[in-house]
Design a protein around this motif. Structure first.
Motif, PDB file in Angstrom:
ATOM      1  N   LEU A 197      10.223 -35.013  58.549  1.00  0.00           N
ATOM      2  CA  LEU A 197      11.087 -36.231  57.974  1.00  0.00           C
ATOM      3  C   LEU A 197      11.250 -36.953  56.633  1.00  0.00           C
ATOM      4  O   LEU A 197      11.533 -37.243  56.053  1.00  0.00           O
ATOM      5  CB  LEU A 197      11.169 -36.877  59.328  1.00  0.00           C
ATOM      6  CG  LEU A 197      11.950 -36.722  60.605  1.00  0.00           C
ATOM      7  CD1 LEU A 197      11.306 -38.307  61.619  1.00  0.00           C
ATOM      8  CD2 LEU A 197      13.482 -36.916  59.901  1.00  0.00           C
ATOM      9  N   ILE A 225      16.691 -31.247  58.970  1.00  0.00           N
ATOM     10  CA  ILE A 225      17.764 -31.964  58.836  1.00  0.00           C
ATOM     11  C   ILE A 225      19.370 -31.453  58.604  1.00  0.00           C
ATOM     12  O   ILE A 225      19.426 -31.533  58.120  1.00  0.00           O
ATOM     13  CB  ILE A 225      17.329 -32.850  58.574  1.00  0.00           C
ATOM     14  CG1 ILE A 225      16.391 -33.696  58.705  1.00  0.00           C
ATOM     15  CG2 ILE A 225      18.351 -34.052  58.402  1.00  0.00           C
ATOM     16  CD1 ILE A 225      15.515 -34.317  57.768  1.00  0.00           C
ATOM     17  N   TYR A 228      22.047 -37.540  59.349  1.00  0.00           N
ATOM     18  CA  TYR A 228      22.028 -38.498  60.620  1.00  0.00           C
ATOM     19  C   TYR A 228      22.890 -39.097  60.592  1.00  0.00           C
ATOM     20  O   TYR A 228      24.972 -38.994  60.669  1.00  0.00           O
ATOM     21  CB  TYR A 228      21.219 -39.497  58.859  1.00  0.00           C
ATOM     22  CG  TYR A 228      20.096 -38.861  58.256  1.00  0.00           C
ATOM     23  CD1 TYR A 228      19.170 -39.269  59.111  1.00  0.00           C
ATOM     24  CD2 TYR A 228      19.971 -37.906  57.215  1.00  0.00           C
ATOM     25  CE1 TYR A 228      17.859 -39.317  58.437  1.00  0.00           C
ATOM     26  CE2 TYR A 228      18.768 -37.382  57.146  1.00  0.00           C
ATOM     27  CZ  TYR A 228      17.306 -38.358  57.532  1.00  0.00           C
ATOM     28  OH  TYR A 228      16.408 -37.796  56.932  1.00  0.00           O
ATOM     29  N   PRO A 233      17.899 -39.067  62.552  1.00  0.00           N
ATOM     30  CA  PRO A 233      17.937 -37.176  62.185  1.00  0.00           C
ATOM     31  C   PRO A 233      18.471 -36.171  63.451  1.00  0.00           C
ATOM     32  O   PRO A 233      17.651 -36.784  64.305  1.00  0.00           O
ATOM     33  CB  PRO A 233      16.869 -37.144  60.846  1.00  0.00           C
ATOM     34  CG  PRO A 233      15.500 -37.456  62.659  1.00  0.00           C
ATOM     35  CD  PRO A 233      16.318 -39.241  62.706  1.00  0.00           C
TER      36      PRO A 233
END
Length: 244
Positions: A197, A225, A228, A233
């Motif tokens: 992250l 990821i 979003y 996420p």
């Protein structure tokens, strides 16, 4: 089987005014509506067209009740209309009733192409889901919330087998990812996700799976990821059983 339709949703708008006291007679409209209905504007001004003539019979009662509902300044409905070529067209309608008048201004949105595209996307997703379930490997999607809970939003059949659970149990929200990981390795998983992250780097970690019976299993998780969602996420990951 690749899905290649990258076009945006197509919507065509038409505007008209109907008289609720005269069986929804169309008294005025724009050029787009006259082209859709195949009726010249002069005929509209002569009161030669009822809106109900363009609506499939199965929708007519609902549309009439919706438009004529008392004390409703704004109205909304979906229905199938018939265009000048006799084709069925899926329409979303928003309307505004004039105060102290029997007139109602309508905006019709032709969303047929959008509806067909949505159905095609859904069909493609179902086919893709079936293919993913056939993979000899685990695939999962998970979301990390503000409290660092790891909610599994999707996992294929093979991934369920790795963790010793089922899709139905997952869909009922019975498990979070941290609940499937051996307590000795949970901290390491949290740290790996936190680093991903912070840096945006890919995620790669191995961990022991929560014991089921006498077999101690290990799993490798690799991912990153994907997007979003509401500032949370969404990770997409591949799972590999490395016990052997």
């Amino acid at each position: 089987m690749e899905y290649t339709d990258n076009e945006g949703y197509d919507v065509d708008f038409m505007n008209l005014v109907v008289d609720k006291a005269d069986d929804l007679k169309v008294i005025d409209c724009d050029r787009h509506f006259t082209e859709f209905a195949g009726v010249h504007i002069s005929k509209i001004h002569q009161g030669k067209l009822d809106l109900m003539e363009l609506i499939l019979p199965v929708y007519r009662e609902t549309v009439f009740k919706t438009l004529c509902k008392k004390d409703s300044p704004f109205v909304y409905f979906d229905a199938e209309f018939i265009d000048k070529n006799g084709d069925s067209v899926y329409i979303h309608c928003t309307g505004q009733n004039y105060e102290r008048s029997t007139l109602c201004r309508l905006t019709l949105a032709d969303i047929s192409r959008s509806k067909r595209r949505a159905e095609a996307v859904k069909e493609h997703a179902l086919r893709l889901d079936t293919l993913i379930d056939m993979l000899d490997g685990g695939v999962c999607v998970f979301k990390v919330d503000d409290d660092m809970h790891i909610d599994i939003t999707y996992i294929n059949d093979y991934g369920c087998r790795i963790f010793g659970t089922t899709k139905s149990a997952m869909e009922l929200g019975k498990y979070r990812l941290e609940q499937l990981i051996h307590r000795d390795d949970r901290s390491a998983v949290y740290q790996a996700i936190g680093k991903s992250l912070a840096t945006g780097d890919k995620l790669e970690i191995t961990f022991k799976i929560k014991s089921r019976g006498n077999i101690q299993r290990r799993c490798m998780l690799r991912g990153g990821i994907l997007r979003y969602e509401d500032e949370h996420p969404i990770f997409h990951a591949v799972l590999t059983d490395i016990t052997k």
